[in-house]
Scaffold this motif. Structure first.
Motif, mmCIF file in Angstrom:
data_model
loop_
_atom_site.group_PDB
_atom_site.id
_atom_site.type_symbol
_atom_site.label_atom_id
_atom_site.label_comp_id
_atom_site.label_asym_id
_atom_site.label_seq_id
_atom_site.Cartn_x
_atom_site.Cartn_y
_atom_site.Cartn_z
ATOM 1 N N PRO A 43 0.822 -1.212 0.000
ATOM 2 C CA PRO A 43 0.000 0.000 0.000
ATOM 3 C C PRO A 43 0.853 1.259 0.000
ATOM 4 N N SER A 44 0.249 2.365 -0.412
ATOM 5 C CA SER A 44 0.944 3.652 -0.365
ATOM 6 C C SER A 44 1.385 3.936 1.065
ATOM 7 N N GLY A 45 2.616 4.430 1.202
ATOM 8 C CA GLY A 45 3.136 4.724 2.522
ATOM 9 C C GLY A 45 3.746 3.546 3.242
ATOM 10 N N SER A 46 3.814 2.401 2.586
ATOM 11 C CA SER A 46 4.343 1.203 3.245
ATOM 12 C C SER A 46 5.866 1.179 3.305
ATOM 13 N N GLY A 47 6.528 2.057 2.531
ATOM 14 C CA GLY A 47 7.984 2.109 2.578
ATOM 15 C C GLY A 47 8.685 1.580 1.349
ATOM 16 N N LYS A 48 7.946 1.360 0.265
ATOM 17 C CA LYS A 48 8.562 0.821 -0.947
ATOM 18 C C LYS A 48 9.652 1.748 -1.479
ATOM 19 N N SER A 49 9.356 3.034 -1.561
ATOM 20 C CA SER A 49 10.345 3.978 -2.078
ATOM 21 C C SER A 49 11.560 4.057 -1.160
ATOM 22 N N THR A 50 11.333 4.022 0.144
ATOM 23 C CA THR A 50 12.449 4.039 1.091
ATOM 24 C C THR A 50 13.333 2.822 0.898
ATOM 25 N N LEU A 51 12.717 1.657 0.734
ATOM 26 C CA LEU A 51 13.488 0.439 0.525
ATOM 27 C C LEU A 51 14.325 0.540 -0.753
ATOM 28 N N LEU A 52 13.733 1.070 -1.818
ATOM 29 C CA LEU A 52 14.480 1.220 -3.076
ATOM 30 C C LEU A 52 15.612 2.233 -2.927
ATOM 31 N N GLN A 53 15.376 3.310 -2.189
ATOM 32 C CA GLN A 53 16.428 4.304 -1.958
ATOM 33 C C GLN A 53 17.607 3.674 -1.211
ATOM 34 N N ILE A 54 17.310 2.828 -0.244
ATOM 35 C CA ILE A 54 18.371 2.150 0.508
ATOM 36 C C ILE A 54 19.080 1.141 -0.382
ATOM 37 N N ALA A 55 18.318 0.365 -1.157
ATOM 38 C CA ALA A 55 18.931 -0.609 -2.054
ATOM 39 C C ALA A 55 19.823 0.070 -3.088
ATOM 40 N N GLY A 56 19.451 1.293 -3.487
ATOM 41 C CA GLY A 56 20.214 2.034 -4.476
ATOM 42 C C GLY A 56 21.315 2.900 -3.899
ATOM 43 N N LEU A 57 21.589 2.745 -2.605
ATOM 44 C CA LEU A 57 22.664 3.480 -1.928
ATOM 45 C C LEU A 57 22.449 4.985 -1.944
ATOM 46 N N LEU A 58 21.194 5.395 -2.048
ATOM 47 C CA LEU A 58 20.854 6.813 -1.996
ATOM 48 C C LEU A 58 20.504 7.249 -0.573
ATOM 49 N N GLU A 59 20.251 6.285 0.267
ATOM 50 C CA GLU A 59 19.902 6.534 1.662
ATOM 51 C C GLU A 59 20.507 5.405 2.490
#
Length: 226
Positions: A43-59
């Motif tokens: 669902p929206s807000g579940s953290g998908k974008s955050t997980l991708l940012q971490i996987a991509g070494l952006l966060e």
């Protein structure tokens, strides 16, 4: 057997502090292998974008380990992380983020030149990718003269320009109508298969998720097979 192109071990991420702290990711473990296309749903807000940012070494995560091609990135300097992103990772977002003043070809040439490739070689690679994406006749057009689907196909070609091992995509067809989304996603799938990349793709579209090799669901901070 080769290492996964991406492995997350015990990844945690919390936003805020004290009584307002929100634990978005909780001890996430996942792996993506070469040639594998994995859907990430939730669902929206579940953290998908955050997980991708971490996987991509952006966060950086609060805890846990990110491995790219078996290499632990935890102790790397910011410069080294940037170099890993440049050489091994490709990114596609919901909005294409093309440079408005540059042509389709130039948008694909720029990241290659930043990575150290000669301009003539970068242009040749760009033209080959545009042809593969069905855009050979659009190479000199600026983004404003391209349709939404064409713009996103250029963005995919740009993400593949430096021969990444891993493609990370965040709702790559989210701004497109269903017919165009299916066509663009077909191009993305084919290119990933041909280049034998690993891919982790966040999507709200169940039809697109069903076309991938497997699906992971992110909910309440945890990832599980869908």
């Amino acid at each position: 057997m080769s290492d996964p192109v991406l492995e997350l071990r015990g990844i945690g991420r919390t936003f805020g502090e004290g009584s307002v702290a929100l634990e978005v990711l909780k001890a996430i473990n996942l792996a993506v292998n070469p040639g594998e296309i994995v859907a990430l749903v939730g669902p929206s807000g579940s953290g998908k974008s955050t997980l991708l940012q971490i996987a991509g070494l952006l966060e950086k995560p609060d805890n846990g380990t990110v491995l790219i091609g078996g290499e632990d990135t935890g102790g790397m300097s910011d410069d080294t992380r940037t170099e890993i992103r440049r050489r091994k990772l490709g990114f596609v977002y919901q909005y294409h983020h093309l440079l408005a003043e540059f042509s389709a070809r130039e948008n694909i040439v720029v990241p290659q030149m930043i990575a150290g490739m000669a301009k003539s070689d970068a242009a040749g690679r760009a033209d080959g990718l545009l042809a593969d994406m069905g855009l050979a006749d659009r190479a000199t057009h600026r983004p404003a003269r391209l349709s939404g689907g064409e713009q996103q196909r250029v963005a995919i070609a740009r993400a593949l320009a430096n021969h990444p091992a891993l493609l990370l995509a965040d709702e790559p067809t989210g701004n497109l109508d269903p017919g165009t989304a299916g066509d663009v996603f077909g191009h993305l799938m084919r290119m990933v298969r041909e280049q034998r990349l690993g891919a982790l793709i966040a999507t709200h579209n169940p039809d697109l998720a069903a076309r991938m090799d497997r699906t992971l669901s992110l909910a309440n901070g945890h990832v599980s097979p869908a």
